[in-house]
Design a protein around this motif. Structure first.
Motif, PDB file in Angstrom:
ATOM      1  N   ARG A  66       0.859  -1.177   0.000  1.00 21.42           N
ATOM      2  CA  ARG A  66       0.000   0.000   0.000  1.00 21.42           C
ATOM      3  C   ARG A  66       0.891   1.222   0.000  1.00 21.42           C
ATOM      4  NH1 ARG A  66      -4.414   1.292   4.637  1.00 21.42           N
ATOM      5  NH2 ARG A  66      -2.523   1.704   5.806  1.00 21.42           N
ATOM      6  N   MET A 108      -5.146  -7.866   7.366  1.00 19.31           N
ATOM      7  CA  MET A 108      -5.765  -6.547   7.545  1.00 19.31           C
ATOM      8  C   MET A 108      -6.600  -6.139   6.332  1.00 19.31           C
ATOM      9  SD  MET A 108      -4.445  -6.305  10.434  1.00 19.31           S
ATOM     10  CE  MET A 108      -4.777  -4.723  11.182  1.00 19.31           C
ATOM     11  N   GLY A 110      -4.820   5.651   7.574  1.00 21.64           N
ATOM     12  CA  GLY A 110      -5.361   4.409   7.019  1.00 21.64           C
ATOM     13  C   GLY A 110      -5.125   3.195   7.889  1.00 21.64           C
ATOM     14  N   TYR A 111      -4.790   3.404   9.173  1.00 20.28           N
ATOM     15  CA  TYR A 111      -4.629   2.272  10.098  1.00 20.28           C
ATOM     16  C   TYR A 111      -5.963   1.968  10.784  1.00 20.28           C
ATOM     17  CZ  TYR A 111       0.325   1.728   9.533  1.00 20.28           C
ATOM     18  OH  TYR A 111       1.542   1.438   8.992  1.00 20.28           O
ATOM     19  N   ILE A 112      -6.167   0.676  10.989  1.00 20.61           N
ATOM     20  CA  ILE A 112      -7.399   0.251  11.656  1.00 20.61           C
ATOM     21  C   ILE A 112      -7.284   0.546  13.152  1.00 20.61           C
ATOM     22  CG2 ILE A 112      -8.879  -1.720  12.181  1.00 20.61           C
ATOM     23  CD1 ILE A 112      -7.848  -3.048   9.581  1.00 20.61           C
ATOM     24  N   GLY A 126      -1.916  -2.537  14.758  1.00 17.38           N
ATOM     25  CA  GLY A 126      -0.732  -1.901  14.181  1.00 17.38           C
ATOM     26  C   GLY A 126      -0.468  -2.423  12.781  1.00 17.38           C
ATOM     27  N   ASP A 127       0.795  -2.374  12.376  1.00 16.16           N
ATOM     28  CA  ASP A 127       1.169  -2.828  11.033  1.00 16.16           C
ATOM     29  C   ASP A 127       1.456  -4.330  11.079  1.00 16.16           C
ATOM     30  OD1 ASP A 127       2.879  -3.548   8.752  1.00 16.16           O
ATOM     31  OD2 ASP A 127       2.760  -1.406   8.293  1.00 16.16           O
ATOM     32  N   ALA A 128       0.572  -5.104  10.486  1.00 17.97           N
ATOM     33  CA  ALA A 128       0.665  -6.564  10.621  1.00 17.97           C
ATOM     34  C   ALA A 128       1.978  -7.090  10.039  1.00 17.97           C
ATOM     35  CB  ALA A 128      -0.528  -7.221   9.934  1.00 17.97           C
TER      36      ALA A 128
HETATM   37  N1  URA Z   1      -2.252  -2.411   7.253  1.00 18.81           N
HETATM   38  C1  URA Z   1      -1.870  -2.862   8.464  1.00 18.81           C
HETATM   39  O1  URA Z   1      -0.942  -3.671   8.573  1.00 18.81           O
HETATM   40  N2  URA Z   1      -2.505  -2.393   9.553  1.00 18.81           N
HETATM   41  C2  URA Z   1      -3.519  -1.525   9.462  1.00 18.81           C
HETATM   42  O2  URA Z   1      -4.083  -1.146  10.504  1.00 18.81           O
HETATM   43  C3  URA Z   1      -3.906  -1.068   8.193  1.00 18.81           C
HETATM   44  C4  URA Z   1      -3.249  -1.535   7.101  1.00 18.81           C
END
Ligand code: URA
Ligand code: PRP
Length: 213
Positions: free
Chosen positions: A108, A137, A196-198, A203-205
């Motif tokens: 992304r 995610m 754009g994070y949930i 966090g960032d998976a």
């Molecule tokens: N990608 C992720 O890894 N975490 C998010 O919260 C959003 C996009």
């Protein structure tokens, strides 16, 4: 005003929910995070395959001949969306070892939040398989929707999208772009933040799986 209806199946099994809570915690390190994701993927795969068709086959046990059940219908393919989807792959293929695996590389763009494709390698017979497309995610939905579109272009006809955590926006986008694809998640969280994070999310998976924080 009518409440909007999102088409999404939430897997509320207590083990899945418990493990997801452990994954969300910021002090959970990469080793535990990876193990928990693999375990959840296996439990989710168990749930989503519940309605797979069976057929009777003739077998012989050490005692006698009998009829017994075996999976019928389409063969399975698993398609992780790189990188983070890889974290769900082993849990699924431990349950469905005959599944073929395809890979779709998407990242992304941090500015536009739009998915950029960098890799695609699929089994040749995607049209004959039920594909389980996996990514932990589902945020804006851009990556999953693009992966499903790409798979359709390559001939896929039967797909299931399996994610760990979704935002309502992501579910909405996939519902609109791919109404034929059922979505399974462990949680639909509250919202997306300005990056754009949930939220609350985890966090960032990808970074948490591979230790690239
Ligand atoms: N990608 C992720 O890894 N975490 C998010 O919260 C959003 C996009
Ligand atoms: C993350 C995640 C999804 C995507 C979700 O991947 O694994 O693929 O973002 O966001 P979206 O729904 O808004 O498209 P990322 O681009 O960070 O790549 P990575 O898996 O390589 O870390």
């Amino acid at each position: 005003m009518m409440a909007e209806e999102l088409k999404v199946n939430i897997i509320d099994h207590p083990l899945v929910q418990h493990k997801l809570t452990l994954m969300r915690q910021k002090e959970t390190g990469a080793k535990d995070f990876r193990e928990l994701l693999e375990e959840i993927a296996m439990l989710m795969a168990y749930e989503i395959t519940r309605d797979f068709p069976l057929e009777d086959v003739e077998i012989e046990t050490p005692l006698t001949k009998c009829k017994a059940k075996m999976l019928a219908g389409k063969k399975v393919g698993v398609v992780p969306i790189l990188r983070a989807g890889l974290g769900m792959l082993n849990g699924i293929i431990r349950l469905i070892p005959a599944a073929r695996v395809g890979h779709i590389g998407l990242y992304r763009d941090p500015k536009t939040l739009k998915p950029v494709e960098y890799y695609c390698k699929l089994p040749p017979d995607v049209a004959e398989r039920t594909l389980i497309v996996v990514d932990p995610m589902l945020a804006t939905g851009g990556s999953s929707s693009a992966a499903l579109t790409l798979l359709k272009e390559k001939g896929a006809k039967s797909m299931i999208l399996m994610c760990l955590v979704a935002a309502p926006d992501g579910v909405r986008v996939v519902n609109q772009d791919h109404p034929d694809v059922p979505i399974y998640v462990a949680s639909v969280d509250d919202h997306l933040n300005e990056k754009g994070y949930i939220v609350p999310g985890l966090g960032d998976a990808g970074d948490r799986i591979f230790g690239t924080l």
